[in-house]
Motif scaffolding. Structure first.
Motif, short mmCIF file in Angstrom:
data_model
loop_
_atom_site.label_atom_id
_atom_site.label_comp_id
_atom_site.label_asym_id
_atom_site.label_seq_id
_atom_site.Cartn_x
_atom_site.Cartn_y
_atom_site.Cartn_z
N GLU A 79 0.83 -1.20 0.00
CA GLU A 79 0.00 0.00 0.00
C GLU A 79 0.87 1.26 0.00
OE1 GLU A 79 -2.79 -0.08 3.16
OE2 GLU A 79 -4.08 -1.58 2.21
N THR A 80 2.04 1.16 0.64
CA THR A 80 2.95 2.31 0.67
C THR A 80 3.64 2.51 -0.67
OG1 THR A 80 3.33 1.97 3.04
CG2 THR A 80 4.97 3.28 1.84
N PRO A 128 0.83 3.00 -4.98
CA PRO A 128 -0.23 3.93 -4.60
C PRO A 128 -1.63 3.54 -5.06
CG PRO A 128 1.70 5.11 -5.41
CD PRO A 128 1.95 3.65 -5.67
N ARG A 181 -4.17 2.18 -2.55
CA ARG A 181 -4.83 3.01 -1.54
C ARG A 181 -6.29 3.28 -1.88
NH1 ARG A 181 0.19 7.27 -1.59
NH2 ARG A 181 1.79 5.76 -0.93
#
Length: 365
Positions: A258-259, A262, A265
């Motif tokens: 998730e980091t 992108p 997200r």
């Protein structure tokens, strides 16, 4: 069939029926072919089996849904049952060879290949105990004690079932029943069947019948062995540690993705759940490759997964990124790192031309 073209034409018509959800048309088509003199074994292996394979290919290409693929399988199973009931008419195919048990290893849902083998063996005069999907090893062994068959045929389609298959092979042999392994999980050349100590391997139903007709010797006391006797590389404990860390590996990989990716997200709950399932499958196949010490188990699954994701408009680079994150978590595991590097290379460098998917779990994304 009298001619390959006839089988292909009949398979095309069967596909139209099952793809349209028309069970009655499918059953009538095969029943009429049998009444008209078509060989029942050929109908099973040259008509029904190709249609079943096409259902998997169509799902992998994103042209049918998981539900449609399951519906196709259900209709094909009923078509097989119709042929089996016809073949079971008194005096048509009397059991004259011996008794065998056919079933899938515990955890294996894909029972259709085993069902085809069972029906072919019945046509050839064997008494068959067909046990279906997901047969727990303890109950399988109990059944063998009751029936004392000439052999047990174990089927596995998905490679992650190989550790369970290994336990089943050794348990059956320990009570003196020889094991004939089959299914794509064991490798297209049967190398995993040999590595896990199976007495024989067969590529298909006709091959299995030929092995049984040639005879399988019952294993002696030497067949009672430990896992390390077959797979000494497991002494490094990497397989065990990856399996025990599975939940943590999946959770951390999802967080890091998730980091670094992108697009994740914006995923809704269902998409996040699918992503978590994909990561879990990657960890499972990594563990299996460690178990059998074969990188191809891992790379074949990863390239298949990348194609599935792309067919559903998910960038395959997310797979490579996931492998990088797993490598960071498993930096103290040398064999796992080699597998992860080879897997990443396979995903990045895979051919762009259409290739036939290898069997794997259904991964909706």
């Amino acid at each position: 069939m009298r001619h390959p073209t006839a089988a292909a034409e009949l398979a095309d018509r069967l596909w139209q029926a099952v793809a349209g959800g028309d069970e009655y048309a499918a059953v009538d088509l095969l029943r009429k072919a049998a009444v008209d003199g078509a060989d029942e074994e050929a109908l099973l292996l040259e008509v029904i089996a190709p249609v079943q394979r096409k259902a998997g290919d169509e799902w992998a290409a994103g042209r049918i849904t998981v539900a449609q693929e399951h519906a196709t399988t259900a209709i094909n199973e009923r078509v097989v049952a119709t042929l089996a009931h016809r073949a079971a008419a008194p005096g048509r195919h009397p059991a004259r060879r011996g008794r065998v048990t056919v079933g899938c290893v515990d955890g294996e849902w894909h029972a259709f290949p085993a069902r085809l083998v069972a029906e072919v063996l019945r046509l050839r005069g064997w008494q068959v105990d067909y046990l279906g999907a997901r047969m727990p090893t303890a109950h399988l062994v109990a059944h063998l004690h009751l029936t004392n068959p000439d052999a047990v045929l174990l089927s596995a389609s998905v490679a992650t079932r190989l550790p369970t298959a290994h336990a089943a092979v050794t348990a059956c042999q320990a009570i003196g029943v020889p094991v004939l392994a089959g299914g794509r999980a064991f490798g297209t050349d049967g190398r995993h069947a040999r590595a896990l100590g199976a007495d024989r391997w067969a590529a298909d139903a006709r091959g299995a019948a030929a092995v049984l007709e040639a005879g399988l010797a019952r294993p002696g006391p030497a067949a009672i062995r430990q896992v390390a006797d077959d797979l000494p590389h497991l002494a490094d404990q990497e397989y065990t540690m990856v399996v025990q860390s599975r939940a943590m590996l999946v959770k951390q990989t999802l967080v890091d993705l998730e980091t670094r990716f992108p697009a994740m997200r914006g995923y809704d709950d269902a998409q996040r759940e699918h992503a978590a399932q994909d990561i879990a499958h990657i960890v499972d196949f990594l563990a299996t490759a460690l178990y059998v010490d074969d990188p191809e188990v891992f790379t074949a699954f990863l390239t298949w997964t990348a194609r599935i994701l792309e067919a559903r408009h998910v960038p395959a680079r997310s797979v490579a990124l996931g492998l990088d994150i797993l490598a960071e978590q498993l930096r103290e595991f040398p064999r796992a790192l080699v597998l992860l590097r080879e897997g990443r290379t396979a995903v990045v460098d895979r051919p762009t031309r259409p290739t036939r998917p290898v069997p794997g779990p259904h991964l909706p994304v």
